[in-house]
Design an enzyme around this catalytic site. Structure first.
Site, PDB file in Angstrom:
ATOM      1  N   GLU A  52      41.992  41.702 -34.919  1.00 11.91           N
ATOM      2  CA  GLU A  52      40.908  40.908 -35.493  1.00 11.91           C
ATOM      3  C   GLU A  52      41.510  39.573 -35.906  1.00 11.91           C
ATOM      4  OE1 GLU A  52      37.891  41.701 -35.406  1.00 11.91           O
ATOM      5  OE2 GLU A  52      37.720  43.890 -35.390  1.00 11.91           O
ATOM      6  N   CYS A 109      36.831  35.032 -42.175  1.00 10.89           N
ATOM      7  CA  CYS A 109      36.945  34.871 -40.724  1.00 10.89           C
ATOM      8  C   CYS A 109      35.586  34.571 -40.118  1.00 10.89           C
ATOM      9  CB  CYS A 109      37.575  36.102 -40.083  1.00 10.89           C
ATOM     10  SG  CYS A 109      36.805  37.647 -40.565  1.00 10.89           S
TER      11      CYS A 109
END
Length: 517
Positions: free
Chosen positions: A259, A293
């Protein structure tokens, strides 16, 4: 006594756990970005500690994999309840060492509780398939087995939630977990590990089912990544380190769940609800001080609504309450450390060099000795190099488009990252173009809501330089298991697939009911 007070009282907090709390590495100070003051000293894991923790996790796995999945799920349910009881105490630690507002920290702990609830139900749903066989008297099945001890390496911006996404699913799937948190935010990890270990021990299971190693450099991380006993490494962080980890894991044919970076855009079309779009962009760009993010980093507005959207944002930004994130009225706390402030200033210098225009904000703020900045809006050209980069800071690049929605989608897709995206439009054709095969190339594509705020029910992750991994809900549990396809023959004879004949003309073990082909 709260966890935060306990950590402040202890002179040296132990940062390694593998059934027992023991660490022989260097001590590092955990500084609060709120005021720059030390919270605690954490003793990091030595290489010997790393070996001990991996060995303990492997031994715990040998027992844990044989525990029935519903029983494993019950343990996860109890971990969720223990986290619920400690919600305020953990949120207090997250805010102190990371700097996000106390409201957002509570929300992060709630994510841990929610994924434990999700995983509890999963304990009675994990299953394979029964498939039709082309051979008479045969059954073809697909089943799933526990994978092994896994490494979970997390980032500072969500210091506990990402571990929980992995931990809850992995434990229900029969794996054990070794957690390496960011060295910037180890205290909340230590608190959560204590909670999980206590629940496991109370249920008569090895507490090393959930382990922890805190390291300040790459040594411990690389130690985990290269260990063949760890079949899966889940990493959340930068693209550069993700590439490094991906190569190391691939060299030993392990599995990597990555990720990585996000460079998320919101498209605002002429058919958008403008006030709603502005509200979503405002939170997306400023929430967690731009350190998610999924933070909104790019705004792509049609030229017919561009001036209106920009004016509304310029009016909203000065109203942002910046300050101590422990105060309920604060909307934006500090960046995580001095290095993050410096990275923001370097990005804004690049903006100036590349011809961009800073419309508002961007300055460091002198507040209580902490790492505060003012959120920034930059008028940018899509071709500017800095726009294609991810800077973990509250910088919003605004740009316009003049054509149809396909032009806006091309701008959305025109960066190396592919995590989250959003469109604001009440036109069904525009929405369907955005969600279709020719639309957003991101793992997350939202309509009339912002880029942030993913729920645990859906799989989370992105494409391209975001890494391609999926965590949390949906069928992400499959990542934590090994797939096995099996054929069961009850025909009394040997039959080959695809109609292949390979026999001696007569059975070797007597006549069979169906014979061979």
């Amino acid at each position: 006594m709260t966890y935060l007070n306990e950590f402040k009282r202890e002179q040296r907090v132990i940062g390694a756990f593998g059934g027992e709390w023991q660490a022989g590495g260097d001590a590092c100070s955990v500084l609060s970005p709120i005021d720059g003051q030390p919270i605690a000293q954490v003793v990091t894991a030595s290489p010997e500690d790393g070996e001990r923790v991996v060995t303990s996790a492997q031994r715990a796995f040998w027992d844990w994999r044989e525990v029935p999945a519903p029983e494993r799920a019950e343990v996860v349910r109890q971990i969720g309840e223990a986290l619920r009881d400690a919600k305020e105490a953990i949120a207090e630690v997250v805010t102190a060492e990371m700097g996000k507002t106390i409201a957002e920290s509570r929300g992060e702990v709630q994510e841990m509780i929610d994924i434990c609830d999700f995983a509890t139900g999963l304990g009675r749903q994990i299953g394979g398939l029964t498939l039709p066989s082309e051979r008479r008297g045969h059954r073809l099945i697909e089943q799933w087995h526990p994978l092994g001890p896994i490494a979970v390496i997390t980032a500072f911006n969500f210091p506990v939630a990402v571990w929980a996404w992995n931990m809850a699913l992995a434990l229900v799937c029969g794996d054990t977990v070794i957690w390496k948190p960011s060295s910037k935010t180890p205290l909340s990890a230590i608190a959560c590990t204590k909670i999980a270990a206590e629940v496991l021990a109370r249920n008569g299971h090895p507490s090393a089912v959930t382990s922890l190693v805190v390291g300040s450099g790459r040594e411990i991380g690389d130690r985990l990544v290269t260990d063949p006993r760890l079949p899966l490494v889940s990493y959340t962080g930068s693209v550069a380190i993700g590439r490094h980890i991906g190569r190391l894991v691939q060299e030993r044919f392990g599995k990597a769940l990555l990720e990585l970076g996000g460079n998320n855009a919101v498209i605002v079309t002429p058919n958008a609800d403008i006030p709603m779009a502005v509200q979503a962009v405002f939170f997306g760009a400023i929430g967690t001080s731009g350190q998610r993010c999924t933070s909104t980093r790019r705004l792509i507005a049609h030229e017919s609504v561009y001036a209106d959207v920009l004016e509304r944002l310029r009016s909203a930004y000065p109203q942002t309450t910046i300050g101590d994130p422990r105060e309920e009225q604060t909307l934006m706390g500090p960046l995580v450390d001095v290095g993050a402030v410096e990275a923001m200033q370097r990005a804004l210098a690049a903006v100036r060099d590349q011809g961009g225009r800073i419309l508002i904000g961007g300055q460091p703020l002198d507040l209580n000795g902490g790492c505060y900045v003012s959120p920034c809006i930059v008028e940018a050209d899509p071709g500017m190099g800095i726009v294609a980069e991810e800077t973990f800071a509250p910088i919003l690049y605004v740009m316009r488009y003049s054509g149809d929605v396909d032009q806006a989608i091309a701008l959305n897709n025109g960066v190396p990252q592919g995590l989250s995206s959003a469109i604001f439009s009440n036109d069904i054709v525009e929405v369907e173009r955005f969600l279709g095969a020719l639309g957003s190339d991101c793992g997350l594509a939202n309509v009339n809501t912002g880029t942030s705020g993913a729920e645990i029910g859906g799989a989370f992750g992105g494409e391209k330089e975001t890494g391609g991994g999926r965590e949390s809900g949906s069928d992400a549990w499959k990542t934590y298991m090994r797939r096995q396809t099996s054929v069961i023959n009850a025909s009394g004879g040997i039959a080959l697939a695809q109609g292949i004949r390979f026999d001696l003309g007569q059975p070797l073990t007597g006549e069979t009911q169906h014979g061979t082909r």
